[in-house]
Motif scaffolding. Structure first.
Motif: not given
Length: 507
Positions: A289, A292, A294-295, A297-298, A301
């Motif tokens: 993640l 990636q 916007n890692g 932010e992921k 979550e």
């Protein structure tokens, strides 16, 4: 069922087995060894814990860099990383031997006034055996890292379950003939050798892992050591939190006092596995993640999602122990150890914060910010030694537990959460809104159950205790499913249950 779900399910199966085994194992060992020998075993384990953290520290560094390369599929780089790591391990093995031998000398000096000559001699032999155990673990650490990196969590959990079942069975036979703390350390060494051999075999044959030095990358070696150093510093701090209490109590009082405190320690140690069973399988996914767009932010979550699920499970265990803990300890090890209930509760409450945010530690490693946690914990752990010393002198084990609990609340509860929010950019505010909402919805379950247990007097037998705890669990999970769980969490639960049923049907 994917590897992470298998890992989580097997982790909880291991937790259940570990709990059941401990219910039988701890009283058995206490009866066969006696309070003094059992306290001696716990005391030596506390000292050796400072040596054993080397392996966990460097293993984390290897796992991080190996995961990054494993995504790219570059075989040459993977082989090279493992070869460099093996060189580092061999150097560390020499350091551990030197540190261990010096440590034995200072151990004898430190405890010469509180342990008998026979206890000092036995503990010295135990420390030598534990050092050998550590060398075996070090030589096998790269294979542990590769199995984790390939997300073969089921293999590791099954091995842990086998060892968990074998150790008490072997101990039951051996301790009848040789009722010494040293006997347990020998058994642990033999079981560790067995596990290490299988990890080596699995990595080489099933995963086709090859360790080959193509070129010595001094920069990579430096990065592994630097990254591992921060893990090491934090690990030392963790061990000070969990082990210094027993060492100080052993110095100020006796091995009998250590035995009482260690019962409380057994409880919060098992408690820690409840939350970490979920978060422990996510390191490879976090690495993916983070690479990636916007890692963070992921990752944030995922941090909230895992935290919610962890709290739902952890809160059940915490509140069940709060309601039924005194009865449990009385049946488990006897009323002599009742002080362990208060010792455990003083640590369990603040420890809950650390457990439900355990994924945050892996996040710090992935984003290479673990050094902050290491420095903060080390400073606070040293401070905790002083406060524990003064509080333990007045209130004994209760004072030691209160000091450690307060320190944990300040570090994990306040400082680290601010760091997550401000520096790492995790949405900690939303995290705690979710946790608070779950807490409010489940609080009536706890209050009603506590009052019911106090008002309805039933015969104090183990059967009635099991019935009461089972009814509480059913009540808790009913409210949890109907009022607390999100649709996504319900789907995860249904998926796990369906997978288990399907596998059972196939078999």
């Amino acid at each position: 069922m994917d590897n992470r779900k298998k890992g989580v399910i097997l982790s909880y199966l291991y937790l259940v087995i570990q709990t059941v085994v401990n219910l039988i194992y701890v009283p058995m060992v206490l009866n066969l060894l006696g309070k003094s020998e059992y306290g001696l075993y716990q005391l030596v384990a506390s000292v050796f814990a400072y040596i054993s953290i080397f392996e966990a520290s460097i293993s984390s560094g290897v796992l991080r860099y190996y995961c990054n390369v494993n995504v790219s599929g570059d075989t040459k780089k993977k082989e090279n990383i493992l070869a460099i790591a093996r060189i580092i391990y061999r150097i560390l093995s020499v350091i551990i031997v030197v540190v261990g031998l010096v440590g034995i000398h200072f151990f004898r000096i430190y405890f010469k006034n509180s342990l008998t000559e026979a206890e000092l001699n036995e503990s010295s032999i135990m420390l030598v055996i534990l050092i050998i155990n550590m060398i075996v673990t070090m030589s096998n650490a790269i294979y542990l890292a590769t199995i984790n990196a390939h997300e073969r969590f089921a293999v590791l959990k099954i091995l842990a379950i086998i060892v968990q079942l074998m150790q008490p069975i072997i101990c039951a036979f051996v301790l009848v003939r040789f009722p010494y703390a040293m006997s347990i350390t020998v058994i642990q060494l033999l079981l560790n050798c067995m596990v290490s051999i299988y990890r080596f075999y699995y990595s080489r044959t099933v995963l086709s892992v090859t360790v080959r030095l193509h070129e010595f990358d001094s920069n990579l070696a430096k990065n592994i050591i630097l990254f591992a150093s921060s893990i090491l510093l934090a690990s030392i701090a963790d061990q000070i939190f969990w082990r210094a209490d027993q060492i100080l109590l052993g110095k100020m009082y006796s091995t009998t006092v250590v035995a009482v405190y260690s019962i409380g320690a057994q409880i919060y140690t098992n408690f820690s596995f409840v939350g970490t069973a979920i978060s422990s399988v996510f390191f490879p996914k976090l690495s993916f993640l983070f690479s990636q767009k916007n890692g963070i932010e992921k990752i944030s979550e995922l941090f909230i999602q895992v935290g919610r699920i962890s709290f739902q499970v952890v809160f059940l265990v915490l509140t069940a122990f709060y309601i039924f803990g005194k009865e449990f300890i009385s049946f488990w090890v006897g009323k002599y150890y009742m002080e362990a209930y208060y010792i455990a509760m003083l640590i369990l409450v603040p420890f809950t914060i650390d457990i439900i945010q355990n994924l945050g530690l892996s996040i710090l490693q992935v984003v290479n910010k673990y050094n902050f946690r290491a420095k903060m914990y080390f400073v606070s752990a040293i401070a905790n030694v002083f406060t524990t010393y003064f509080m333990a002198r007045t209130w004994g084990g209760i004072g030691a537990a209160a000091s450690t609990g307060m320190t944990m609340f300040v570090t994990s509860g306040l400082i680290l959460n601010i760091y997550y929010q401000k520096i790492i950019k995790l949405n900690v505010v939303l995290f705690w809104k979710n946790i608070l909402l779950i807490f409010v919805k489940l609080l009536p379950v706890v209050v009603i159950s506590y009052l019911g247990n106090e008002m309805i007097q039933l015969p104090e037998t183990a059967i009635f205790l099991i019935i009461k705890m089972s009814l509480y669990s059913i009540f808790y999970f009913s409210v949890l499913y109907l009022l607390v769980m999100s649709d996504e969490e319900k789907n995860i639960l249904k998926g796990i249950v369906s997978s288990i049923k399907f596998r059972r049907y196939k078999s």
